[in-house]
Motif scaffolding. Structure first.
Motif, PDB file in Angstrom:
ATOM      1  N   TYR A 235       0.842  -1.193   0.000  1.00  0.00           N
ATOM      2  CA  TYR A 235       0.000   0.000   0.000  1.00  0.00           C
ATOM      3  C   TYR A 235       0.884   1.254   0.000  1.00  0.00           C
ATOM      4  CZ  TYR A 235      -3.491   3.399   1.621  1.00  0.00           C
ATOM      5  OH  TYR A 235      -4.309   4.492   1.737  1.00  0.00           O
ATOM      6  N   TYR A 236       1.885   1.251   0.844  1.00  0.00           N
ATOM      7  CA  TYR A 236       2.826   2.367   0.928  1.00  0.00           C
ATOM      8  C   TYR A 236       3.527   2.604  -0.419  1.00  0.00           C
ATOM      9  CZ  TYR A 236       7.657   4.061   1.868  1.00  0.00           C
ATOM     10  OH  TYR A 236       8.869   4.693   1.814  1.00  0.00           O
ATOM     11  N   LEU A 237       4.024   1.556  -1.024  1.00  0.00           N
ATOM     12  CA  LEU A 237       4.799   1.713  -2.256  1.00  0.00           C
ATOM     13  C   LEU A 237       3.973   2.302  -3.398  1.00  0.00           C
ATOM     14  CD1 LEU A 237       6.848  -1.635  -2.258  1.00  0.00           C
ATOM     15  CD2 LEU A 237       7.662   0.662  -1.678  1.00  0.00           C
ATOM     16  N   LYS A 238       2.675   1.950  -3.411  1.00  0.00           N
ATOM     17  CA  LYS A 238       1.852   2.323  -4.566  1.00  0.00           C
ATOM     18  C   LYS A 238       1.062   3.610  -4.403  1.00  0.00           C
ATOM     19  CE  LYS A 238       1.436  -2.460  -6.061  1.00  0.00           C
ATOM     20  NZ  LYS A 238       0.595  -3.655  -6.026  1.00  0.00           N
ATOM     21  N   HIS A 239       1.164   4.235  -3.229  1.00  0.00           N
ATOM     22  CA  HIS A 239       0.386   5.461  -3.002  1.00  0.00           C
ATOM     23  C   HIS A 239       1.281   6.649  -2.718  1.00  0.00           C
ATOM     24  CE1 HIS A 239      -2.692   2.400  -2.476  1.00  0.00           C
ATOM     25  NE2 HIS A 239      -3.591   3.355  -2.668  1.00  0.00           N
ATOM     26  N   SER A 240       0.835   7.819  -3.203  1.00  0.00           N
ATOM     27  CA  SER A 240       1.542   9.043  -2.830  1.00  0.00           C
ATOM     28  C   SER A 240       0.982   9.469  -1.478  1.00  0.00           C
ATOM     29  CB  SER A 240       1.297  10.131  -3.870  1.00  0.00           C
ATOM     30  OG  SER A 240      -0.048  10.573  -3.801  1.00  0.00           O
ATOM     31  N   PRO A 241       1.755  10.248  -0.720  1.00  0.00           N
ATOM     32  CA  PRO A 241       1.223  10.742   0.557  1.00  0.00           C
ATOM     33  C   PRO A 241      -0.113  11.455   0.360  1.00  0.00           C
ATOM     34  CG  PRO A 241       3.570  11.164   0.428  1.00  0.00           C
ATOM     35  CD  PRO A 241       3.164  10.618  -0.906  1.00  0.00           C
ATOM     36  N   TYR A 242      -0.246  12.219  -0.727  1.00  0.00           N
ATOM     37  CA  TYR A 242      -1.520  12.916  -0.963  1.00  0.00           C
ATOM     38  C   TYR A 242      -2.678  11.932  -1.141  1.00  0.00           C
ATOM     39  CZ  TYR A 242      -5.397  15.173  -3.157  1.00  0.00           C
ATOM     40  OH  TYR A 242      -6.668  15.569  -3.420  1.00  0.00           O
ATOM     41  N   GLN A 243      -2.450  10.845  -1.863  1.00  0.00           N
ATOM     42  CA  GLN A 243      -3.524   9.863  -2.073  1.00  0.00           C
ATOM     43  C   GLN A 243      -4.000   9.275  -0.744  1.00  0.00           C
ATOM     44  OE1 GLN A 243      -1.338   7.446  -4.928  1.00  0.00           O
ATOM     45  NE2 GLN A 243      -2.919   7.813  -6.475  1.00  0.00           N
ATOM     46  N   VAL A 244      -3.058   9.017   0.156  1.00  0.00           N
ATOM     47  CA  VAL A 244      -3.429   8.476   1.458  1.00  0.00           C
ATOM     48  C   VAL A 244      -4.196   9.533   2.254  1.00  0.00           C
ATOM     49  CG1 VAL A 244      -2.545   7.518   3.630  1.00  0.00           C
ATOM     50  CG2 VAL A 244      -1.488   6.863   1.454  1.00  0.00           C
ATOM     51  N   PHE A 245      -3.703  10.767   2.197  1.00  0.00           N
ATOM     52  CA  PHE A 245      -4.398  11.892   2.843  1.00  0.00           C
ATOM     53  C   PHE A 245      -5.834  11.964   2.345  1.00  0.00           C
ATOM     54  CE2 PHE A 245      -5.808  16.275   2.102  1.00  0.00           C
ATOM     55  CZ  PHE A 245      -5.798  16.799   3.391  1.00  0.00           C
ATOM     56  N   ASP A 246      -6.011  11.818   1.048  1.00  0.00           N
ATOM     57  CA  ASP A 246      -7.325  11.899   0.424  1.00  0.00           C
ATOM     58  C   ASP A 246      -8.231  10.755   0.900  1.00  0.00           C
ATOM     59  OD1 ASP A 246      -9.050  13.254  -1.379  1.00  0.00           O
ATOM     60  OD2 ASP A 246      -8.794  11.584  -2.795  1.00  0.00           O
ATOM     61  N   GLU A 247      -7.672   9.548   0.983  1.00  0.00           N
ATOM     62  CA  GLU A 247      -8.473   8.400   1.427  1.00  0.00           C
ATOM     63  C   GLU A 247      -8.918   8.554   2.881  1.00  0.00           C
ATOM     64  OE1 GLU A 247      -6.718   4.610   0.526  1.00  0.00           O
ATOM     65  OE2 GLU A 247      -6.698   5.015  -1.636  1.00  0.00           O
ATOM     66  N   LEU A 248      -8.153   9.307   3.648  1.00  0.00           N
ATOM     67  CA  LEU A 248      -8.498   9.507   5.063  1.00  0.00           C
ATOM     68  C   LEU A 248      -9.629  10.522   5.250  1.00  0.00           C
ATOM     69  CD1 LEU A 248      -4.900   9.539   6.622  1.00  0.00           C
ATOM     70  CD2 LEU A 248      -6.667   7.808   7.031  1.00  0.00           C
ATOM     71  N   SER A 249     -10.134  11.069   4.137  1.00  0.00           N
ATOM     72  CA  SER A 249     -11.187  12.087   4.254  1.00  0.00           C
ATOM     73  C   SER A 249     -12.494  11.480   4.762  1.00  0.00           C
ATOM     74  CB  SER A 249     -11.411  12.764   2.898  1.00  0.00           C
ATOM     75  OG  SER A 249     -11.859  11.808   1.969  1.00  0.00           O
ATOM     76  N   THR A 250     -12.612  10.150   4.764  1.00  0.00           N
ATOM     77  CA  THR A 250     -13.818   9.497   5.290  1.00  0.00           C
ATOM     78  C   THR A 250     -13.799   9.459   6.820  1.00  0.00           C
ATOM     79  OG1 THR A 250     -12.674   7.384   5.109  1.00  0.00           O
ATOM     80  CG2 THR A 250     -14.104   7.990   3.274  1.00  0.00           C
TER      81      THR A 250
END
Ligand code: HEC
Ligand SMILES: [Cu+2]
Length: 336
Positions: A189-204
């Motif tokens: 998961y870490y390798l395939k995501h940018s920090p921004y993408q993870v930030f975005d997914e945490l919007s829930t």
């Protein structure tokens, strides 16, 4: 030696030159008989010159797997260094006017890159050559396909983060917040995501934006180790700081010269003129770095910029060393 004009006995001279030629023939015969041994012990002298003046010469060396071979290195100008990529070896200095010998043994057949390890000028990193190691004992396996290729990532496309943190994200604060969240902690998961993408997914979640960034920092921290980041820092100082800057801000000693001086030499490289020279990336810039996944950065480091001025490092570093470098690059963004 030939002092015939000074009135020497001509017969004596003839005899002497006969003797000389007899010695030469003897040497030649010994040379011919002893050839395999001779070649094993005496490979040609390898000259190092700054890239503008030709780099390594010769720049292709042949060797056999599992057979030690000795290289004789000298410099025709400044101090250079010698090391072979992807091998655990100490680099040696190559000094002007001196011959440095180094004996190597490579187990696996394949093509290896040797390179200069001393910053000898703007085109220092172009000082590369290859060692072709032959042998049928163990056929080289298929080359690993880099992650950016499997993922179909366009590593040359812009990857800006549309939202960036106001303060530097803190991994320590993030750890506590992350404890109760359903977060994918796998390395994949870490390798395939940018920090921004993870930030975005945490919007829930019910977290504030700055809390979400802290959680991102904690995920980045938990997927790297202090040792890996320290090793990455060391590699960075040696190989990257001259362009990207000691502090990552893209202001290394060569940054200004890069566009101007690099352009002329780059034009002469086949296929390279489709890309244009750029300034070294500023790793302290969150817009750029928080929009980049580890897989994307790995691709860029492996392949290089193909004419932008960013060298390719795939044949120089091991996979582990590249992940160490990436772990270090993100530390310009996060407080661990
Ligand atoms: C000779 C100068 C030079 C050296 C040395 C150099 N770089 Fe670069 N690098 C550049 C330039 C110029 C760019 C911007 C153009 C590009 O992205 O291709 C760049 C871009 C990058 C990028 C792309 C970042 C992004 O957001 O796309 C990464 C990652 C990177 N460099 C890592 C490294 C690492 C790691 C090292 C050392 C092992 C290194 N660079 C050494 C010049 C250099
Ligand atoms: Cu050099």
């Amino acid at each position: 030696m030939l002092h015939d004009y000074a009135g020497h006995d001509v017969a004596a001279l003839v005899k002497r030159s006969e003797l000389v030629s007899r010695i030469l023939i003897t040497v030649a015969i010994i040379g011919a008989v002893g050839t395999p041994l001779f070649i094993w012990a005496r490979t040609p002298l390898i000259h190092a010159r700054v890239a503008e003046n030709g780099g390594w010469s010769p720049d292709v060396i042949h060797a056999n797997a599992n057979q030690p071979f000795t290289l004789h290195l000298t410099s025709d100008d400044v101090v250079h260094g010698f090391a072979v990529g992807q091998m655990d070896m100490q680099s040696v200095d190559v000094l002007p006017g001196k011959v440095t010998d180094i004996t190597l043994k490579i187990d696996k057949p394949g093509i290896y890159t040797f390179f200069c390890t001393r910053w000898c000028g703007l085109n220092h990193w172009r000082m590369r050559g290859t060692i072709e190691v032959g042998g049928s004992s163990s056929a080289p396996g298929p080359a690993a396909v880099p992650m950016y290729v499997t993922l179909g990532l366009d590593i040359d496309a812009p990857h800006e983060a549309p939202v960036i943190p106001i303060n530097r994200p803190s991994a320590i604060s993030g750890q506590k917040l992350a404890a109760n969240l359903p977060i994918d902690r796998s390395i994949d998961y870490y390798l395939k995501h940018s920090p921004y993408q993870v930030f975005d997914e945490l919007s829930t979640t019910s977290l504030t934006e700055s809390q979400r960034w802290d959680v991102v920092a904690s995920i980045w921290q938990s997927n790297t180790t202090p040792e890996s980041r320290a090793n990455g820092q060391q590699l960075y100082t040696q190989n990257c700081a001259a362009c990207h800057g000691e502090n990552g801000a893209g202001n290394g000693v060569f940054a200004d010269d890069l566009a101007a001086a690099g352009e002329s030499s780059i034009q002469t490289m086949a296929g390279a003129d489709s890309m244009t020279m750029q300034s070294p990336v500023d790793f302290t810039n969150p817009i750029r770095m928080l929009g980049a996944s580890p897989a994307l950065l790995q691709g860029k480091i492996l392949r290089g910029g193909m004419g932008t001025g960013m060298p390719m490092w795939g044949s120089i570093f091991t996979e582990e060393q590249i992940w160490d470098l990436i772990a270090y690059l993100y530390s310009f963004q996060f407080d661990y």
